[in-house]
Design an enzyme around this catalytic site. Structure first.
Site, short mmCIF file in Angstrom:
data_model
loop_
_atom_site.label_atom_id
_atom_site.label_comp_id
_atom_site.label_asym_id
_atom_site.label_seq_id
_atom_site.Cartn_x
_atom_site.Cartn_y
_atom_site.Cartn_z
N TRP A 102 0.64 -1.17 0.00
CA TRP A 102 -0.05 -0.02 -0.01
C TRP A 102 0.89 1.18 -0.15
O TRP A 102 0.53 2.20 -0.69
CB TRP A 102 -1.23 -0.14 1.34
CG TRP A 102 -2.23 -1.08 1.00
CD1 TRP A 102 -1.94 -2.31 1.65
CD2 TRP A 102 -2.97 -1.26 -0.14
NE1 TRP A 102 -3.03 -2.96 1.28
CE2 TRP A 102 -3.60 -2.42 0.12
CE3 TRP A 102 -3.48 -0.42 -1.25
CZ2 TRP A 102 -4.70 -2.96 -0.85
CZ3 TRP A 102 -4.23 -0.82 -2.00
CH2 TRP A 102 -5.00 -2.02 -1.79
N ASP A 172 -1.31 6.52 6.37
CA ASP A 172 -2.70 5.66 5.84
C ASP A 172 -2.78 4.58 7.11
O ASP A 172 -1.81 3.70 7.35
CB ASP A 172 -2.09 4.97 4.58
CG ASP A 172 -2.97 4.09 4.27
OD1 ASP A 172 -4.08 3.73 4.82
OD2 ASP A 172 -2.72 3.07 3.05
N LYS A 196 -12.23 -2.04 7.16
CA LYS A 196 -11.46 -2.92 8.33
C LYS A 196 -12.07 -2.69 9.53
O LYS A 196 -12.52 -3.87 10.09
CB LYS A 196 -10.29 -2.79 8.00
CG LYS A 196 -9.73 -3.12 6.41
CD LYS A 196 -8.47 -2.63 6.11
CE LYS A 196 -8.22 -2.28 4.80
NZ LYS A 196 -8.48 -3.73 3.84
N1 PMP Z 1 -4.15 1.20 2.39
C1 PMP Z 1 -4.38 0.24 3.07
C2 PMP Z 1 -3.29 -0.08 4.40
C3 PMP Z 1 -5.20 -0.94 2.68
O1 PMP Z 1 -5.26 -2.04 3.52
C4 PMP Z 1 -6.14 -0.55 1.60
C5 PMP Z 1 -7.21 -1.71 1.35
N2 PMP Z 1 -6.96 -2.90 1.54
C6 PMP Z 1 -5.96 0.69 0.86
C7 PMP Z 1 -5.11 1.49 1.24
C8 PMP Z 1 -6.84 0.81 -0.11
O2 PMP Z 1 -7.98 1.15 0.45
P1 PMP Z 1 -9.50 1.20 -0.67
O3 PMP Z 1 -9.95 0.05 -1.02
O4 PMP Z 1 -10.33 1.77 0.59
O5 PMP Z 1 -9.19 2.28 -1.58
#
Ligand code: PMP
Length: 361
Positions: A102, A172, A196
């Site tokens: 991520w 994030d 989550k």
């Molecule tokens: N950052 C992290 C740490 C994530 O776990 C995720 C989704 N698994 C995201 C960003 C992306 O999130 P979204 O699907 O809400 O765009």
């Protein structure tokens, strides 16, 4: 009631009591003869939800005056773009600490908008840990420094946050938001997709130090400017009402458990129940993360072979435990144990792991 133990990585398990409340209120929200999804976002009922959720989130994360809580759309992935769009000025540099998939996505997106400097990366070791302070190479005057508090795919989490100097710190926290106490004053901006730890997908929570707006870039589309949502209390356009409604209930549920400190204690015990099995398996289970960077939210590990991993997932499923296959990009096993998962669920998985290793070792 849910009949499986749900270890999905996100969207993920919600507290059963929250789902029951949603069900009870679905057709008739507080005597209005309609569901919350069917009324105006300007109604007093929804405004009350929006205001309460904002206040409760701010209190639970421990943010003081000068911070604002926003409920926006587009997921954390849109935040990868809106952070640099708003806060990376022309000619400036944004620094990124990358500890997994991520973080990679976040820096790639920042590079679309300006200069993004990779200040630290543990990719060479396949993202098993967070960087040591000595490995962090910040640029001279970063517009901000960005990190991912918990890498959901690799299962790597900062146990504490490094001191990164005076630049605004952006995090994030999609996969560990409100899972443990943090010092919110360290952060200029925190964002998290709700799906989550906070509620359903469709709503993204942003905690913003309001003074950041003074240096925000001009020329950003209205919906993508943080100032738009600050000025309008997240009601500039039609918000993701159902998501905010469930999020409000989840925040009340966290309070009912005793707040974030109590949740953190519960999370530590849950994670320990699984890591103990890994550590005591004589090498049968190999944890992906280095011990000091182990995530208390996503427990990632391998078995001696991919065939055994497939068998593990399929036997677990038969035993009522779902969502255990690792992310398609890395394989292995991942047990996601966000706030809504309780200790007995983790103990059931731990016991299954013990039995599986004995039978198939
Ligand atoms: N950052 C992290 C740490 C994530 O776990 C995720 C989704 N698994 C995201 C960003 C992306 O999130 P979204 O699907 O809400 O765009």
């Amino acid at each position: 009631m849910s009949t499986v133990l749900n270890f999905n990585a996100g969207p993920a398990a919600l507290p059963p009591s929250v789902l029951e409340k949603v069900q009870a209120e679905l057709l008739d929200y507080q005597g209005r003869g309609m569901s919350i999804m069917e009324m105006s976002h300007r109604s007093k009922e929804f405004e009350a939800i929006n205001t309460r959720a904002e206040a409760n989130f701010k209190r639970l994360i421990g943010a003081g005056d000068g911070y604002r809580v926003l409920f926006v759309q587009g997921g954390a992935s849109t935040q990868f773009a809106t952070v640099p769009m708003n806060f990376l000025p022309a000619g400036g540099t944004a620094d990124y600490l990358v500890t997994g998939t991520w973080g990679e996505k976040a820096i790639e997106e920042a590079a679309v908008f300006g200069k993004a400097h990779l200040a630290a990366s543990t990719k060479a070791e396949n993202y098993r840990r967070v960087p040591t302070p000595g490995e962090i190479d910040l640029s001279p005057e970063p517009a901000y420094v960005h990190l991912t508090s918990n890498e959901t795919i690799q299962g790597v989490q900062y146990p504490t946050f490094p001191d990164l100097g005076p630049a605004p710190l952006v995090a994030d926290m999609s996969s560990d938001i409100l899972s443990r106490p943090i010092d919110a004053s360290q952060f200029a901006l925190i964002y998290a997709g709700a799906q989550k730890n906070l509620g359903p997908s469709g709503v993204t929570v942003v905690l913003l130090r309001e003074s950041m707006l003074e240096k925000a870039n001009k020329g950003v589309a209205t919906m993508l400017r943080y100032s738009t949502h600050v000025k309008n209390n997240s009601l500039y356009n039609t918000p993701p009402m159902f998501g905010v409604y469930v999020l409000d209930l989840v925040l009340q549920w966290i309070d009912g458990l005793g707040g974030v400190a109590a949740v953190a204690e519960r999370n530590a015990a849950k994670a320990a129940s699984l890591y103990d099995v890994i550590d005591e398996s004589g090498g049968y289970y190999k944890g992906h993360a280095q011990a000091d960077s182990r995530s208390k939210m996503n427990v990632t590990f391998r078995l001696p072979s991919e065939d055994l991993e497939k068998q593990f997932v399929s036997e677990a499923q038969k035993a009522g435990m779902v969502g255990l296959a690792g992310h398609r990009s890395v394989g292995g096993i991942r047990a996601s144990i966000y706030n809504a998962i309780d200790l007995p669920a983790c103990q059931a998985l731990a016991s299954f792991m013990g039995d599986f290793a004995r039978k198939n070792g």
